[in-house]
Design an enzyme around this catalytic site. Structure first.
Site, PDB file in Angstrom:
ATOM      1  CG  ASN A   9       5.214  69.575 -35.168  1.00 19.06           C
ATOM      2  OD1 ASN A   9       6.146  70.133 -34.598  1.00 19.06           O
ATOM      3  ND2 ASN A   9       5.172  69.397 -36.476  1.00 19.06           N
ATOM      4  CD1 TRP A  10       3.309  72.780 -29.205  1.00 17.75           C
ATOM      5  CD2 TRP A  10       4.947  73.497 -27.837  1.00 17.75           C
ATOM      6  NE1 TRP A  10       2.826  72.770 -27.914  1.00 17.75           N
ATOM      7  CE2 TRP A  10       3.804  73.192 -27.064  1.00 17.75           C
ATOM      8  CE3 TRP A  10       6.100  73.943 -27.199  1.00 17.75           C
ATOM      9  CZ2 TRP A  10       3.786  73.356 -25.676  1.00 17.75           C
ATOM     10  CZ3 TRP A  10       6.086  74.100 -25.817  1.00 17.75           C
ATOM     11  CH2 TRP A  10       4.952  73.810 -25.068  1.00 17.75           C
ATOM     12  CE  LYS A  11       3.578  72.346 -37.922  1.00 15.95           C
ATOM     13  NZ  LYS A  11       2.909  72.564 -39.179  1.00 15.95           N
ATOM     14  CG  HIS A 100       6.760  68.075 -40.228  1.00 15.47           C
ATOM     15  ND1 HIS A 100       6.542  69.129 -41.074  1.00 15.47           N
ATOM     16  CD2 HIS A 100       5.603  67.885 -39.547  1.00 15.47           C
ATOM     17  CE1 HIS A 100       5.301  69.577 -40.894  1.00 15.47           C
ATOM     18  NE2 HIS A 100       4.710  68.833 -39.971  1.00 15.47           N
ATOM     19  CD  GLU A 149       1.669  65.867 -40.223  1.00 19.36           C
ATOM     20  OE1 GLU A 149       0.946  66.349 -39.353  1.00 19.36           O
ATOM     21  OE2 GLU A 149       2.829  66.240 -40.436  1.00 19.36           O
ATOM     22  N   GLY A 155      -1.666  73.265 -41.907  1.00 25.37           N
ATOM     23  CA  GLY A 155      -1.768  74.687 -41.588  1.00 25.37           C
ATOM     24  C   GLY A 155      -2.688  75.473 -42.514  1.00 25.37           C
ATOM     25  CB  SER A 186      -6.223  71.602 -41.126  1.00 23.15           C
ATOM     26  OG  SER A 186      -5.315  72.461 -41.805  1.00 23.15           O
ATOM     27  N   GLY A 207      -0.639  70.486 -35.216  1.00 22.32           N
ATOM     28  CA  GLY A 207       0.266  71.635 -35.229  1.00 22.32           C
ATOM     29  C   GLY A 207      -0.392  72.815 -34.541  1.00 22.32           C
ATOM     30  N   GLY A 208      -1.020  73.696 -35.347  1.00 22.02           N
ATOM     31  CA  GLY A 208      -1.585  74.952 -34.848  1.00 22.02           C
ATOM     32  C   GLY A 208      -2.465  74.801 -33.610  1.00 22.02           C
TER      33      GLY A 208
HETATM   34  P1  PGA Z   1      -1.445  71.726 -38.537  1.00 23.14           P
HETATM   35  O1  PGA Z   1      -0.023  71.042 -38.626  1.00 23.14           O
HETATM   36  O2  PGA Z   1      -2.244  70.988 -37.500  1.00 23.14           O
HETATM   37  O3  PGA Z   1      -1.177  73.166 -38.127  1.00 23.14           O
HETATM   38  O4  PGA Z   1      -2.081  71.633 -39.879  1.00 23.14           O
HETATM   39  C1  PGA Z   1       0.112  69.646 -38.580  1.00 23.14           C
HETATM   40  C2  PGA Z   1       1.557  69.259 -38.713  1.00 23.14           C
HETATM   41  O5  PGA Z   1       2.286  69.883 -39.505  1.00 23.14           O
HETATM   42  O6  PGA Z   1       2.033  68.323 -38.026  1.00 23.14           O
END
Ligand code: PGA
Length: 225
Positions: A9-11, A100, A149, A155, A186, A207-208
């Site tokens: 998920n690149w957001k 999300h 999540e 994050g 995370s 995400g990150g």
């Molecule tokens: P994260 O994000 O891996 O940066 O914690 C996960 C997400 O929001 O899908």
């Protein structure tokens, strides 16, 4: 061996140029290690603006990924200024993330909005990855994969334990009737293996750690059950 799903998920990150540079590096890294996607599906959920350029890049240099969007309009095509309808992304994306926690928090999306969005995605013939942050949250019956999540884990560098995540996911699967569920929050190359080893967990949403292609490929390599 169980099949593992790895969602990225690149957001709200990456210009078109940056997304193409990411893809070029990812495609080269995955071509040099063809086994990395054995028994795995990788779903790359990117900003709308990157879907078409990435589709063209994938036609030129195929890599073992499917594309996804991160949201969609709750309405069909029409007089809804600024909205991207499911029909517009059909043919570009195979998947759409819906619900999300950042959409719920910053854009005040309600369960009613989210159920409508799922209806639009399914009517257009795409698959839904539906996010919840608590096992008690409602899940639309047409969901293809759930992503569990916990908000405090997103994050922050603090993950849930694989044991807790597995217990929550077992509960979610039982209550929703949806057969596939991922853990997100995370997840990194160093901790992914604990999650994918846990029996009810079918994979992870990243995400990150998906923003850098080397780190993401390393994460995929470590995601074997
Ligand atoms: P994260 O994000 O891996 O940066 O914690 C996960 C997400 O929001 O899908």
């Amino acid at each position: 061996m169980k099949h593992i799903y790895i969602g990225a998920n690149w957001k709200s990150n990456k210009t078109v140029e940056e997304s193409l540079a990411w893809y070029e590096e990812f495609a080269a890294l995955s071509a040099s290690q063809p086994d990395i996607v054995k028994d795995r599906s990788v779903i790359l959920c990117v900003p709308y603006t990157n879907l078409y350029p990435l589709k063209l890049a994938m036609e030129k240099t195929p890599a073992p990924v499917e594309l996804g969007a991160q949201d969609v309009s709750p309405y069909p095509e029409g007089a809804y200024t600024g909205q991207i309808s499911a029909r517009m992304i059909h043919g570009l994306a195979a998947w759409v993330i819906i619900g999300h926690s950042e959409r719920r928090k910053y854009f005040r999306e309600t369960d009613e909005d989210l159920f409508r969005k799922v209806g639009q995605v399914k009517d257009a013939g795409m698959k839904v990855m539906y996010c919840i942050s608590d096992p008690a949250m409602p899940v639309p019956p047409d969901t293809d994969i759930i992503a569990y999540e916990p908000v405090w884990a997103i994050g922050t560098g603090k993950t849930d334990s694989p044991e807790n995540a597995a217990a929550a996911i077992a509960e979610i699967k039982k209550a929703s009737g949806v057969q596939k569920a991922l853990y997100g929050g995370s997840v990194t190359p160093d901790n992914v293996s604990g999650f994918v080893h846990a029996e009810p967990i079918d994979g992870v949403l990243i995400g990150g750690a998906s923003l850098d292609p080397k780190k993401f490929v390393s994460l995929i390599q470590h995601a074997s059950a």
